[in-house]
Design a protein around this motif. Structure first.
Motif, PDB file in Angstrom:
ATOM      1  N   SER A 103       0.738  -1.179  -0.001  1.00 32.66           N
ATOM      2  CA  SER A 103       0.018   0.079  -0.016  1.00 32.66           C
ATOM      3  C   SER A 103       0.755   1.284   0.044  1.00 32.66           C
ATOM      4  N   HIS A 104       1.916   1.259   0.795  1.00 28.61           N
ATOM      5  CA  HIS A 104       2.709   2.263   0.712  1.00 28.61           C
ATOM      6  C   HIS A 104       4.191   1.598   1.432  1.00 28.61           C
ATOM      7  N   LEU A 105       5.154   2.406   1.681  1.00 27.17           N
ATOM      8  CA  LEU A 105       6.517   1.903   2.193  1.00 27.17           C
ATOM      9  C   LEU A 105       6.865   2.397   3.592  1.00 27.17           C
ATOM     10  N   LEU A 107       6.836   1.700   7.659  1.00 23.24           N
ATOM     11  CA  LEU A 107       7.553   0.586   8.425  1.00 23.24           C
ATOM     12  C   LEU A 107       6.395  -0.512   8.806  1.00 23.24           C
ATOM     13  N   ASP A 108       5.019  -0.017   9.146  1.00 22.88           N
ATOM     14  CA  ASP A 108       3.971  -0.832   9.700  1.00 22.88           C
ATOM     15  C   ASP A 108       3.311  -1.480   8.587  1.00 22.88           C
ATOM     16  N   HIS A 109       3.818  -1.245   7.309  1.00 20.68           N
ATOM     17  CA  HIS A 109       3.215  -1.770   6.247  1.00 20.68           C
ATOM     18  C   HIS A 109       4.003  -2.768   5.412  1.00 20.68           C
ATOM     19  N   ALA A 110       5.214  -2.154   5.309  1.00 21.29           N
ATOM     20  CA  ALA A 110       6.453  -2.739   4.476  1.00 21.29           C
ATOM     21  C   ALA A 110       7.622  -3.274   4.935  1.00 21.29           C
ATOM     22  N   LEU A 191      -6.567   0.866   3.485  1.00 21.40           N
ATOM     23  CA  LEU A 191      -5.361   0.858   4.038  1.00 21.40           C
ATOM     24  C   LEU A 191      -5.178   2.152   4.808  1.00 21.40           C
ATOM     25  N   ASP A 192      -4.042   2.909   4.395  1.00 21.73           N
ATOM     26  CA  ASP A 192      -3.959   4.133   5.275  1.00 21.73           C
ATOM     27  C   ASP A 192      -4.737   5.307   4.621  1.00 21.73           C
ATOM     28  N   GLY A 193      -5.461   5.005   3.751  1.00 21.71           N
ATOM     29  CA  GLY A 193      -6.304   6.262   3.054  1.00 21.71           C
ATOM     30  C   GLY A 193      -6.935   6.769   4.394  1.00 21.71           C
ATOM     31  N   ALA A 194      -7.545   5.906   5.134  1.00 21.03           N
ATOM     32  CA  ALA A 194      -8.031   6.338   6.469  1.00 21.03           C
ATOM     33  C   ALA A 194      -7.690   5.368   7.701  1.00 21.03           C
ATOM     34  N   TYR A 195      -7.055   5.963   8.879  1.00 20.01           N
ATOM     35  CA  TYR A 195      -6.555   5.105   9.992  1.00 20.01           C
ATOM     36  C   TYR A 195      -7.926   4.519  10.597  1.00 20.01           C
ATOM     37  N   THR A 196      -8.814   5.377  10.584  1.00 16.75           N
ATOM     38  CA  THR A 196      -9.970   4.811  11.344  1.00 16.75           C
ATOM     39  C   THR A 196     -11.342   5.065  10.608  1.00 16.75           C
ATOM     40  N   GLY A 236      -7.578   1.331   8.068  1.00 17.36           N
ATOM     41  CA  GLY A 236      -6.039   0.921   8.286  1.00 17.36           C
ATOM     42  C   GLY A 236      -5.531   0.520   9.487  1.00 17.36           C
ATOM     43  N   HIS A 237      -6.067   1.212  10.765  1.00 13.41           N
ATOM     44  CA  HIS A 237      -5.552   0.909  12.119  1.00 13.41           C
ATOM     45  C   HIS A 237      -6.794   1.161  12.951  1.00 13.41           C
ATOM     46  N   ASP A 238      -7.874   0.645  12.785  1.00 14.94           N
ATOM     47  CA  ASP A 238      -9.136   1.011  13.582  1.00 14.94           C
ATOM     48  C   ASP A 238      -9.265  -0.200  14.623  1.00 14.94           C
TER      49      ASP A 238
END
Ligand SMILES: [Zn+2]
Length: 252
Positions: A103-105, A107-110, A191-196, A236-238
Motif C-alpha cells: 500500500s505504501h512503504l 514501516l508498519d506496512h512494508a 489501508l492508510d487512506g483512513a486510519y479509522t 488501516g488501523h481502527d
C-alpha cells in the motif's frame, strides 16, 4: 471471476501518539493501533497485501529510543507477528506468494518486504521515488532498492476482483485496494487512506504527507462507495473494527 478468499491477518500493533490519529487532539498520549496484512486466494495463486512491521521490532518497544520518534511511536510486536509466522498460520511460506501489493512503504506496512526477494512487489512510482531518497522512510527495512518492484502509476486492475486504487496523501504514492470475493462481493480496503472509521466518515484529519491530497483521495473513495456499495469497508488501523471477528481464521 472473483477472489476465492480474503483473509485479514493480525500482525501485532504499535502505539502512536493520538495527535497522529486525530489532528484535533493534543500530543502526549499514546493509542494502540492494530497492524494488518491481507491474504487473497485467487485462481492464479496467493497474493499478499502489505507485510507488516519489520523483524527488528520484535520484543523491542525501545526501537525508537534516542530518535525524533521516541515517545511518539512504540512497536508492540511479538515473534508470532512477523510476516513469516503470520503466513505460516494460514499455511503458506513467503515463497508461495505470487505477488505482494505494498500500500505504501511505511514501516508498519512494508517492514517485512525484505522477506520477498523473488516476488513482484507492486508499488506506485511516487512512493518508490520518495522511499528511495527520503530518510523518513527506514533505509534499513523499507528502502531495499534491489527487490523485484513492479512500479505502477494510478489505478491498476491486477486480476479480476483485485483493483488497486491510487489514493495519495497519507504518503506520496499511497494505494488502497478494492477486492471482490466469492463470499462477500466488493470489499474496500482503505489501508492508510483512513486510519479509522472516524477519519473516514467524519473527515477527521490524521497523519499525512499532504492533507489536501489525502482529503481528495477520501472523496474519491467515498464516491466509489456510493457507486459500488461494498459489503465491508476495512480501515488501516481502527481498534474498534479489530474486535469485530472478521479476521483470520474467518475470511471474507
Ligand atoms: Zn499504517
Amino acid at each position: 471471476m472473483t477472489v476465492k478468499k480474503l483473509y485479514i491477518l493480525s500482525a501485532g500493533s504499535c502505539y502512536l501518539d493520538q495527535s497522529a490519529v486525530n489532528r484535533n487532539l493534543p500530543p502526549g498520549k499514546l493509542v494502540n493501533m492494530p497492524v494488518w496484512s491481507f491474504l487473497l486466494e485467487t485462481e492464479d495463486g496467493p497474493i499478499l497485501i502489505d507485510t507488516g512491521m519489520p523483524d527488528s521490532f520484535v520484543n523491542n518497544p525501545d526501537y525508537y529510543k534516542g530518535t525524533k520518534r521516541e515517545g511518539r511511536l512504540v512497536p508492540n510486536m511479538l515473534e508470532s507477528d512477523t510476516i513469516v509466522n503470520v503466513l505460516k498460520r494460514v499455511g503458506y511460506h513467503t515463497d508461495d506468494m505470487q505477488t505482494v501489493i505494498s500500500s505504501h512503504l511505511h514501516l508498519d506496512h512494508a517492514g517485512g518486504n525484505g522477506h520477498f526477494r523473488n516476488t513482484p512487489i507492486i508499488i506506485q512510482q511516487a512512493e518508490f521515488d520518495t522511499a528511495m531518497t527520503d530518510d523518513n522512510y527506514s533505509p534499513l527495512e523499507c528502502r531495499l532498492p534491489d527487490l523485484q518492484y513492479q512500479i505502477i502509476e494510478g489505478d491498476y486492475d491486477l486480476l479480476p476482483g483485485i483493483k488497486i486504487l491510487s489514493t495519495p496523501g497519507h504518503s506520496p504514492g499511497h494505494q488502497s485496494v478494492l477486492v471482490t470475493t466469492e463470499k462477500s462481493g466488493p470489499v474496500l480496503l482503505t489501508l492508510d487512506g483512513a486510519y479509522t472509521k472516524q477519519n473516514f466518515e467524519n473527515d477527521l484529519p490524521f497523519l499525512s504527507f499532504n492533507s489536501e491530497m489525502a482529503a481528495k483521495s477520501l472523496r474519491h473513495l467515498k464516491k466509489l462507495i456510493q457507486e459500488i456499495h461494498p459489503t465491508v469497508v476495512f480501515f488501516g488501523h481502527d481498534n474498534r473494527q479489530a474486535s469485530k471477528g472478521r479476521t483470520f481464521p474467518e475470511f471474507l
